[in-house]
Design a protein around this motif. Structure first.
Motif, PDB file in Angstrom:
ATOM      1  N   LYS A 156       0.850  -1.188   0.000  1.00  0.00           N
ATOM      2  CA  LYS A 156       0.000   0.000   0.000  1.00  0.00           C
ATOM      3  C   LYS A 156       0.886   1.237   0.000  1.00  0.00           C
ATOM      4  N   SER A 158       0.940   5.302   0.036  1.00  0.00           N
ATOM      5  CA  SER A 158       0.069   6.411   0.418  1.00  0.00           C
ATOM      6  C   SER A 158       0.033   7.501  -0.651  1.00  0.00           C
ATOM      7  N   ASP A 159      -1.076   8.234  -0.669  1.00  0.00           N
ATOM      8  CA  ASP A 159      -1.203   9.363  -1.588  1.00  0.00           C
ATOM      9  C   ASP A 159      -0.129  10.407  -1.316  1.00  0.00           C
ATOM     10  N   ASP A 194       6.904   2.296   2.782  1.00  0.00           N
ATOM     11  CA  ASP A 194       6.966   3.520   3.574  1.00  0.00           C
ATOM     12  C   ASP A 194       8.127   4.416   3.165  1.00  0.00           C
TER      13      ASP A 194
END
Length: 210
Positions: A156, A158-159, A194
């Motif tokens: 995932k 992040s925007d 991240d």
């Protein structure tokens, strides 16, 4: 004035007191191009056909043509020129010491000690480069992040990360379409969800190949 020059590589001049350079001939004109040793090592042998991305540095008493084997380094060179106290010589030294991606990563992570490894770049100048460039790279253009929802990935992203990397790519002169394609590919190959630096590295790797 010149985006790139295609032609025959006439000669290579490795690092000397005046730095590295090459001569490329196109339509009977030999262009003397200042460059990095890293660029010379990327090129094929003399008499081969090459493509050099160029920028013309115009000062009151001189004009200097600088060139690189990829668009990324040329565009980073141009951005470095916007920092007060960084001229042609220092910008070329930095791009000889670091790849474009590593240089940008050092700026974004504020690693002035890493930048000061380059010959002639002390801690004060390194900190100045970071202060002036980080804001330009990250905040150069605020925009809606690229939609990568249609890309199948196990991580995932992040925007916020996408927006940050997108702003850096825009600041380097890449178009919206180039940025979109690079980010979509990077989203499938990045192993650190991240880390915007990792996402940027993967995106630049893709762009350097095209």
């Amino acid at each position: 004035m010149y985006d790139y020059i295609k032609g025959t590589l006439i000669s290579k001049q490795p690092a000397s007191a005046k730095g590295s350079s090459l001569i490329i001939e196109n339509n009977g004109i030999g262009y003397l191009v200042n460059t990095t040793l890293r660029c010379l090592n990327d090129l094929n042998e003399v008499d081969s056909q090459i493509k050099i991305y160029t920028t013309l540095v115009h000062k009151e008493d001189s004009m200097t043509l600088c060139g690189f084997s990829n668009k990324e380094d040329r565009d980073i060179f141009n951005i470095l020129q916007s920092v007060s106290g960084v001229g042609v010589k220092v910008a070329l030294v930095l791009l000889d010491e670091f790849s474009g991606c590593d240089l940008i990563s050092a700026v974004i992570t504020e690693n002035y000690k890493e930048l000061s490894r380059a010959k002639g770049v002390g801690p004060k100048l390194a900190q100045k480069i970071i202060i002036e460039l980080k804001d330009k790279l990250i905040n150069w253009q605020k925009t809606t992040p690229v939609d990568i929802s249609d890309i199948k990935t196990d991580i995932k992203i992040s925007d916020e990360m996408i927006t940050e990397v997108q702003a850096v790519l825009y600041s380097l002169g890449y178009t919206a379409e180039e940025t979109k394609q690079a980010l979509k590919l990077a989203a499938t190959t990045s192993t650190k969800p991240d880390s915007s630096e990792e996402l940027l590295k993967e995106a630049l790797k893709y762009l350097a190949q095209n």
